[in-house]
Write a protein that holds these residues in place. Structure first.
Motif, PDB file in Angstrom:
ATOM      1  N   LEU A  64       0.829  -1.207   0.000  1.00 26.63           N
ATOM      2  CA  LEU A  64       0.000   0.000   0.000  1.00 26.63           C
ATOM      3  C   LEU A  64       0.864   1.259   0.000  1.00 26.63           C
ATOM      4  O   LEU A  64       0.538   2.244  -0.682  1.00 26.63           O
ATOM      5  CB  LEU A  64      -0.951  -0.004   1.198  1.00 26.63           C
ATOM      6  CG  LEU A  64      -2.068  -1.049   1.142  1.00 26.63           C
ATOM      7  CD1 LEU A  64      -2.847  -1.065   2.460  1.00 26.63           C
ATOM      8  CD2 LEU A  64      -2.995  -0.809  -0.029  1.00 26.63           C
ATOM      9  N   THR A  65       1.964   1.236   0.726  1.00 25.99           N
ATOM     10  CA  THR A  65       2.884   2.373   0.750  1.00 25.99           C
ATOM     11  C   THR A  65       3.435   2.636  -0.647  1.00 25.99           C
ATOM     12  O   THR A  65       3.542   3.788  -1.084  1.00 25.99           O
ATOM     13  CB  THR A  65       4.030   2.126   1.748  1.00 25.99           C
ATOM     14  OG1 THR A  65       3.470   1.980   3.053  1.00 25.99           O
ATOM     15  CG2 THR A  65       5.041   3.247   1.745  1.00 25.99           C
ATOM     16  N   LYS A  66       3.751   1.583  -1.355  1.00 25.22           N
ATOM     17  CA  LYS A  66       4.269   1.710  -2.717  1.00 25.22           C
ATOM     18  C   LYS A  66       3.227   2.377  -3.626  1.00 25.22           C
ATOM     19  O   LYS A  66       3.552   3.250  -4.428  1.00 25.22           O
ATOM     20  CB  LYS A  66       4.654   0.335  -3.257  1.00 25.22           C
ATOM     21  CG  LYS A  66       5.325   0.359  -4.594  1.00 25.22           C
ATOM     22  CD  LYS A  66       5.762  -1.030  -5.006  1.00 25.22           C
ATOM     23  CE  LYS A  66       6.427  -1.007  -6.363  1.00 25.22           C
ATOM     24  NZ  LYS A  66       6.870  -2.333  -6.785  1.00 25.22           N
ATOM     25  N   ILE A  67       1.963   1.977  -3.476  1.00 28.05           N
ATOM     26  CA  ILE A  67       0.888   2.578  -4.271  1.00 28.05           C
ATOM     27  C   ILE A  67       0.737   4.054  -3.935  1.00 28.05           C
ATOM     28  O   ILE A  67       0.613   4.899  -4.823  1.00 28.05           O
ATOM     29  CB  ILE A  67      -0.443   1.823  -4.044  1.00 28.05           C
ATOM     30  CG1 ILE A  67      -0.358   0.419  -4.643  1.00 28.05           C
ATOM     31  CG2 ILE A  67      -1.621   2.592  -4.638  1.00 28.05           C
ATOM     32  CD1 ILE A  67      -1.517  -0.489  -4.255  1.00 28.05           C
ATOM     33  N   VAL A  68       0.743   4.372  -2.637  1.00 31.57           N
ATOM     34  CA  VAL A  68       0.608   5.768  -2.199  1.00 31.57           C
ATOM     35  C   VAL A  68       1.737   6.619  -2.768  1.00 31.57           C
ATOM     36  O   VAL A  68       1.508   7.718  -3.282  1.00 31.57           O
ATOM     37  CB  VAL A  68       0.556   5.864  -0.655  1.00 31.57           C
ATOM     38  CG1 VAL A  68       0.702   7.294  -0.189  1.00 31.57           C
ATOM     39  CG2 VAL A  68      -0.731   5.249  -0.131  1.00 31.57           C
ATOM     40  N   LYS A  69       2.962   6.120  -2.689  1.00 33.87           N
ATOM     41  CA  LYS A  69       4.103   6.880  -3.203  1.00 33.87           C
ATOM     42  C   LYS A  69       4.012   7.074  -4.714  1.00 33.87           C
ATOM     43  O   LYS A  69       4.377   8.121  -5.235  1.00 33.87           O
ATOM     44  CB  LYS A  69       5.413   6.192  -2.827  1.00 33.87           C
ATOM     45  CG  LYS A  69       5.759   6.355  -1.368  1.00 33.87           C
ATOM     46  CD  LYS A  69       7.083   5.699  -1.029  1.00 33.87           C
ATOM     47  CE  LYS A  69       7.404   5.918   0.448  1.00 33.87           C
ATOM     48  NZ  LYS A  69       8.700   5.344   0.824  1.00 33.87           N
ATOM     49  N   GLY A  73       1.435  13.342  -5.582  1.00 31.41           N
ATOM     50  CA  GLY A  73       1.674  14.418  -6.524  1.00 31.41           C
ATOM     51  C   GLY A  73       0.802  14.349  -7.756  1.00 31.41           C
ATOM     52  O   GLY A  73       0.916  15.175  -8.647  1.00 31.41           O
ATOM     53  N   GLY A  74      -0.070  13.368  -7.809  1.00 34.89           N
ATOM     54  CA  GLY A  74      -0.955  13.224  -8.961  1.00 34.89           C
ATOM     55  C   GLY A  74      -2.142  14.165  -8.881  1.00 34.89           C
ATOM     56  O   GLY A  74      -2.222  15.040  -8.015  1.00 34.89           O
ATOM     57  N   LYS A  75      -3.064  13.984  -9.776  1.00 37.41           N
ATOM     58  CA  LYS A  75      -4.261  14.817  -9.855  1.00 37.41           C
ATOM     59  C   LYS A  75      -5.112  14.635  -8.605  1.00 37.41           C
ATOM     60  O   LYS A  75      -5.288  13.524  -8.115  1.00 37.41           O
ATOM     61  CB  LYS A  75      -5.078  14.431 -11.087  1.00 37.41           C
ATOM     62  CG  LYS A  75      -6.283  15.289 -11.316  1.00 37.41           C
ATOM     63  CD  LYS A  75      -7.011  14.863 -12.562  1.00 37.41           C
ATOM     64  CE  LYS A  75      -8.282  15.689 -12.716  1.00 37.41           C
ATOM     65  NZ  LYS A  75      -9.082  15.236 -13.853  1.00 37.41           N
TER      66      LYS A  75
END
Length: 86
Positions: A64-69, A73-75
């Motif tokens: 989940l951390t990988k997905i969040v990272k 900074g996205g939309k």
């Protein structure tokens, strides 16, 4: 040439001893991992259910951390809390 394989446990048990006294080996594994050796090489590691469950939670958190990272900074989209409730 013989290559030494590392053992990632303080406790070890042979296959014969595991078959002879599995309850005792499981009891030891509740305190710390046990390397199960076959021909003096690790064939498996025995860990407690609690340790295994904790490892699964940590792996899920890491994923989940990988997905969040990756999404940082996205939309972004503004929403009202009321719009999220059904």
């Amino acid at each position: 040439m013989s290559i030494t394989q590392p053992i990632f446990a303080r406790n070890t048990v042979g296959m014969t001893e595991l078959r002879r006294n599995p309850a005792e080996v499981i009891e030891v594994a509740t305190q710390s991992p046990v390397a199960v050796l076959n021909h003096n090489k690790p064939a498996a590691y025995l860990i407690s259910a609690a340790t295994y469950e904790d490892m699964l939670k940590k792996l899920e958190d890491a994923a989940l951390t990988k997905i969040v990272k990756a999404r940082a900074g996205g939309k972004t989209v503004k929403v009202k809390l009321e719009d999220l409730q059904s």
